[in-house]
Write an enzyme that holds these catalytic residues in place. Structure first.
Site, PDB file in Angstrom:
ATOM      1  CG  HIS A  59    -138.796 -20.081  65.872  1.00 43.04           C
ATOM      2  ND1 HIS A  59    -138.061 -21.186  65.342  1.00 43.04           N
ATOM      3  CD2 HIS A  59    -138.433 -20.678  67.091  1.00 43.04           C
ATOM      4  CE1 HIS A  59    -137.421 -21.918  66.180  1.00 43.04           C
ATOM      5  NE2 HIS A  59    -137.802 -21.495  67.320  1.00 43.04           N
ATOM      6  NE  ARG A 107    -139.990 -19.340  60.430  1.00 48.96           N
ATOM      7  CZ  ARG A 107    -139.125 -18.418  61.202  1.00 48.96           C
ATOM      8  NH1 ARG A 107    -137.971 -19.020  61.658  1.00 48.96           N
ATOM      9  NH2 ARG A 107    -139.298 -17.266  61.167  1.00 48.96           N
ATOM     10  CE1 TYR A 154    -136.723 -13.807  61.287  1.00 47.51           C
ATOM     11  CE2 TYR A 154    -137.678 -13.028  63.639  1.00 47.51           C
ATOM     12  CZ  TYR A 154    -137.857 -13.997  62.494  1.00 47.51           C
ATOM     13  OH  TYR A 154    -138.402 -15.349  62.902  1.00 47.51           O
TER      14      TYR A 154
HETATM   15  C1  LIG Z   1    -128.638 -25.673  72.097  1.00 45.92           C
HETATM   16  C2  LIG Z   1    -129.532 -24.523  71.893  1.00 45.92           C
HETATM   17  N1  LIG Z   1    -129.239 -23.536  71.379  1.00 45.92           N
HETATM   18  C3  LIG Z   1    -130.156 -22.343  71.060  1.00 45.92           C
HETATM   19  C4  LIG Z   1    -131.692 -22.759  71.313  1.00 45.92           C
HETATM   20  C5  LIG Z   1    -132.598 -21.739  70.883  1.00 45.92           C
HETATM   21  N2  LIG Z   1    -133.303 -22.189  69.763  1.00 45.92           N
HETATM   22  C6  LIG Z   1    -134.386 -22.689  69.718  1.00 45.92           C
HETATM   23  S1  LIG Z   1    -134.949 -23.146  68.151  1.00 45.92           S
HETATM   24  C7  LIG Z   1    -133.687 -22.419  67.477  1.00 45.92           C
HETATM   25  C8  LIG Z   1    -133.541 -22.346  65.902  1.00 45.92           C
HETATM   26  C9  LIG Z   1    -133.365 -23.509  65.096  1.00 45.92           C
HETATM   27  O1  LIG Z   1    -133.175 -23.262  64.006  1.00 45.92           O
HETATM   28  P1  LIG Z   1    -133.067 -24.519  62.892  1.00 45.92           P
HETATM   29  O2  LIG Z   1    -132.028 -25.639  63.589  1.00 45.92           O
HETATM   30  O3  LIG Z   1    -132.826 -24.106  61.588  1.00 45.92           O
HETATM   31  O4  LIG Z   1    -134.587 -25.222  63.099  1.00 45.92           O
HETATM   32  P2  LIG Z   1    -135.878 -24.329  62.596  1.00 45.92           P
HETATM   33  O5  LIG Z   1    -136.358 -23.909  63.858  1.00 45.92           O
HETATM   34  O6  LIG Z   1    -135.654 -23.235  61.402  1.00 45.92           O
HETATM   35  O7  LIG Z   1    -136.763 -25.517  62.275  1.00 45.92           O
HETATM   36  C10 LIG Z   1    -132.874 -21.793  68.663  1.00 45.92           C
HETATM   37  C11 LIG Z   1    -131.580 -21.185  68.194  1.00 45.92           C
HETATM   38  C12 LIG Z   1    -131.758 -24.200  71.572  1.00 45.92           C
HETATM   39  N3  LIG Z   1    -133.102 -24.399  71.558  1.00 45.92           N
HETATM   40  N4  LIG Z   1    -130.850 -25.033  71.795  1.00 45.92           N
END
Ligand SMILES: Cc1ncc(C[n+]2csc(CCOP(=O)(O)OP(=O)(O)O)c2C)c(N)n1
Length: 373
Positions: free
Chosen positions: A278, A274, A287
């Site tokens: 985010h 990435r 971080y």
């Molecule tokens: C069930 C749930 N837990 C926590 C969150 C908060 N949250 C939003 S995006 C994210 C990280 C997702 O990471 P990843 O699956 O690796 O996808 P990326 O953002 O790297 O594309 C989190 C923890 C959420 N949206 N849904």
């Protein structure tokens, strides 16, 4: 019902596709000719264009967020090859259940740029009528399910749709996208287990961009790769260089063909990075070591593909410049067309849930708008 006995599950060795990272292009875009999949020249260019569309949209819309013209944005910068290389392997009747960063796959399948921008602005042209937060696009026309912010919830849904296709006996394949963070959710286990047991035509595509907000993928799992997790569910796992469009396309095409011909599911791990934050609400310099980010910028998927296309005579510098200028103009036109369009009509608030809008909802709406008696 008799359950078939599966063959013994092989233990992984170092050349296991779930542990090694499959590549076609090196970091400069030089191909291993034996590995380049058979693809028509126009299709390579369509995929390249699809990547440029994502990059251009992301850069323009992130800038607009900073200017206060849209409220929120989530970009996919650096992940374009994983998105397009996989989506381009699907047929027109296949379905996509996206995670967070696959908007470009929807656009590649025909979601108009104007509809994408309208969704982000939540205006009257938004096919979702302004009901989702920005960057949660989806259309039935593109067979692209609306993204869910709840991580991993789309995976059991995708598996269920693939099961339905199997029961109906049609040839639909379902692509279920996820991030590395989603592999820690129980829904990932539920979907993988069910897909393995029922051998449904689903392809799980994990974009391992190495960060789940501030959690690195090294803290997400103790397994050596994500692809190897498939083994525990009796699902073939393949790890591929996610910044290498021909490699992603080849691996995805094989998995889609396998699913379509009744061979069951696959878990593809596309290793990428990435490059941006985010979302527009995040500051990754808090971080992570951004010197690592700079190293990944040198593996840019668009530059690698561009170099390969140039080396093959499929594109020249002037053609590339024109393609980029055309995409830039399309993006600017889409933004100009949607900015300033007013919000959806208030009555749309009570549409789409009931076949016939019940009286109590009409009354509540009238009370809200002050138009009641
Ligand atoms: C069930 C749930 N837990 C926590 C969150 C908060 N949250 C939003 S995006 C994210 C990280 C997702 O990471 P990843 O699956 O690796 O996808 P990326 O953002 O790297 O594309 C989190 C923890 C959420 N949206 N849904």
């Amino acid at each position: 019902m008799a359950h078939p006995v599966r063959g013994a599950i092989a233990l992984p060795g170092p050349d296991d596709p779930a542990l090694a990272t499959y590549r076609v292009l090196d970091e400069r875009g030089v191909a291993d000719p034996a590995r380049v999949p058979e693809v028509a020249p126009a299709e390579w260019l369509r995929m390249y264009r699809g990547m440029v569309v994502i990059r251009t949209m992301d850069e323009r819309l992130m800038a607009m967020q900073r200017q206060g013209r849209i409220g929120f944005y989530g970009e996919a910068r650096g992940q374009e090859a994983a998105v397009i290389g996989s989506a381009a392997a699907l047929g027109p009747d296949d379905w996509i259940f996206p995670a967070l960063r696959e908007a470009g796959a929807g656009i590649f399948r025909g979601l108009p740029l104007t509809a994408y921008v309208a969704q982000i602005m939540g205006n009257a042209h938004d096919p979702g009528k302004g009901r989702q937060m920005p960057c949660h696009e989806g259309t039935r026309a593109s067979k692209f399910v609306t993204m869910s912010s709840c991580i991993a919830t789309q995976l059991p849904h995708a598996t269920g749709m693939a099961w339905a296709a199997k029961i109906r006996g049609d040839k639909t394949v379902v692509a279920a996208y996820l991030g590395d963070g989603a592999t820690s959710e129980s829904d990932f286990h539920v979907a993988m287990n069910f897909a393995g047991v029922f051998r449904v035509p689903v392809v799980f595509v994990c974009q391992n961009n190495q960060w789940a907000i501030s959690t690195p993928s090294t803290a997400q799992t103790a397994a050596p790769t994500i692809a190897i997790k498939g083994r525990a569910y009796g699902i073939e796992g393949v790890r591929v260089d996610g910044n290498d469009l021909p490699a992603v396309h080849r691996v995805m095409r094989d998995a889609v063909e396998k699913a379509r011909s009744g061979g069951g599911p696959t878990l593809i791990e596309a290793l990428t990075y990435r490059l941006g934050a985010h979302t527009s609400s995040d500051d990754p310099s808090r971080y992570r070591d951004e010197r690592v980010t700079d190293e990944w910028k040198a593996r840019d998927p668009i530059s690698r593909m561009r170099n390969w296309l140039l080396s093959q005579g499929l594109l020249d510098a002037a053609g590339d410049e024109k393609l980029r200028a055309d995409v830039d103009a399309e993006v600017r036109d889409a933004i100009a067309a949607e900015e300033g369009v007013e919000g959806p009509p208030v009555h749309s608030l009570i549409e789409d849930v009931f076949a016939e809008v019940p009286r109590f909802l009409e009354d509540e709406l009238a009370e809200m708008t002050g138009s009641g008696s």
